[in-house]
Design a protein around this motif. Structure first.
Motif: not given
Length: 287
Positions: A75-76, A131-136, A212-215, A139-141
Motif C-alpha cells: 500500500r505504501t 471499496l469496502i473490504n478491498n485493498f483499493a 476492512v474486515q478481511d484479516e 490507495v484510491v482515497p
C-alpha cells in the motif's frame, strides 16, 4: 569569560533536552532486548539485564505479521506512486492560467479542504464504489492530496513556459511535455511529496480498522495497535502458556510492537531529511 559561561549553560541545557527526548525511545528499545519477566521485576534503566531476542521471536512467530508487513509495503509503494502521479497531473492542469473553469475547480478544492461530510458519508461513498473490504480502499482515497495539490500548483507556476513552448511547436502533447520536461525539473517537489505521502501510508491504520474486515488485508500498523491496546493480562490459557515458555510479557510484546512499527521510518528519514526541509520551503517561498 561571559561567552564561555553562556556557551556552557546552553550546552548543558541542550544535553538535558536531548536526553529527555531520546531516553523514552531508548527505554522502549531496552525493554524489547530484555526478558519480559525480568523487566517486570524492575530496575532495568540503562542496559539489558537479561539480554534476549525472545520478544521479537514471539512477536514475529505468527505468519499474520509477515502478511501484514507485505500489505503495508504494497500500500505504501502503490499509494505513494498513485498519489504523486494524480496530484501532479491535476496540479499541472490547474497551474495553467487559460484553463477553462479554473476558478470553479479552485473553489471545489478549497471547499473540500475545509469541509467534510463525516465518517458515515465517507463510508457510504466507499461502499457505493465497492471499496469496502478491498485493498483499493488503501490507495484510491489518497490518489489526490489536496495539501500537496496547492503546493504543486505554486511550484509549477514558477517553471518558465518557454520550457514547453519548443516542444509544443514540434507537436508534443501536454502529457509528453509533462512527463519529459516538467517532471524532471520538479524532483525536489516529487521527493518531498513521496516522503510525506509514503510516511502517511505506512503509518495509517484507521482505514484498516473501519473499512476492512478481511484479516488477510490487515496492515502492519493495525496489528501494532491491536498489540499495544491489548490488556496487560494475557488473553487465554494458550497465550499465557506460550508467554511463560518464552519469558515474555504483554508489556514487552507491546514495546516490541512499537519498535517494529517505527524502525522502517527511522531508517529512511536520516537519508532523506534534506527533502523535508525543501518541502517546507516549497510551501513558504513559492506559496
Amino acid at each position: 569569560m561571559e561567552d564561555r559561561v553562556l556557551d556552557t549553560v546552553i550546552t548543558a541545557i541542550l544535553v538535558v533536552v536531548v536526553f529527555v527526548t531520546l531516553y523514552p525511545f531508548y527505554y522502549i528499545l531496552l525493554i524489547t532486548l530484555n526478558e519480559g519477566t525480568d523487566t517486570a521485576a524492575g530496575g532495568v534503566y540503562l542496559w539489558p539485564r537479561q539480554f534476549t531476542f525472545s520478544n521479537y521471536t514471539y512477536f514475529l512467530q505468527d505468519p499474520k505479521w509477515v502478511e501484514a508487513f507485505g500489505i503495508s509495503v504494497l500500500r505504501t509503494v502503490i499509494g505513494t506512486a498513485l498519489g504523486i502521479l494524480f496530484t501532479s497531473l491535476v496540479a499541472y492542469g490547474l497551474s495553467k492560467q487559460d484553463l477553462v473553469f479554473r476558478s470553479g475547480y479552485f473553489l471545489t478544492v478549497v471547499i473540500a479542504m475545509n469541509f467534510s461530510g463525516g465518517l458515515i458519508a465517507f463510508y457510504i461513498v466507499l461502499r457505493s464504489l465497492g471499496l469496502i473490504n478491498n485493498f483499493a480502499v488503501y490507495v484510491v482515497p489518497g490518489m489526490l492530496n489536496l495539501f500537496f495539490l496547492l503546493i504543486a500548483i505554486s511550484f509549477f507556476r514558477e517553471i518558465p513556459d518557454e520550457l514547453g513552448e519548443s516542444a509544443r511547436i514540434d507537436g508534443a502533447s501536454e502529457l509528453r511535455i509533462f512527463a519529459r520536461i516538467i517532471l524532471p525539473v520538479s524532483m525536489p517537489l516529487l521527493a518531498t511529496m513521496s516522503l510525506f505521502i509514503g510516511s502517511g501510508q505506512w503509518n495509517s491504520w484507521l482505514d484498516s480498522a473501519y473499512f476492512v474486515q478481511d484479516e488477510g488485508l490487515r496492515t502492519l500498523t493495525y496489528r501494532m495497535m491491536q498489540v499495544i491496546n491489548q490488556t496487560m493480562v494475557p488473553s487465554g490459557d494458550t497465550q499465557a502458556a506460550a508467554m511463560s515458555r518464552t519469558s515474555v510479557t504483554p508489556f514487552s510484546v507491546q514495546a516490541t510492537a512499537m519498535v517494529v512499527s517505527i524502525v522502517p521510518i527511522l531508517g529512511v528519514y536520516p537519508f532523506l531529511q534534506k527533502y523535508f526541509v525543501s518541502g517546507m520551503m516549497l510551501g513558504s517561498v513559492k506559496g
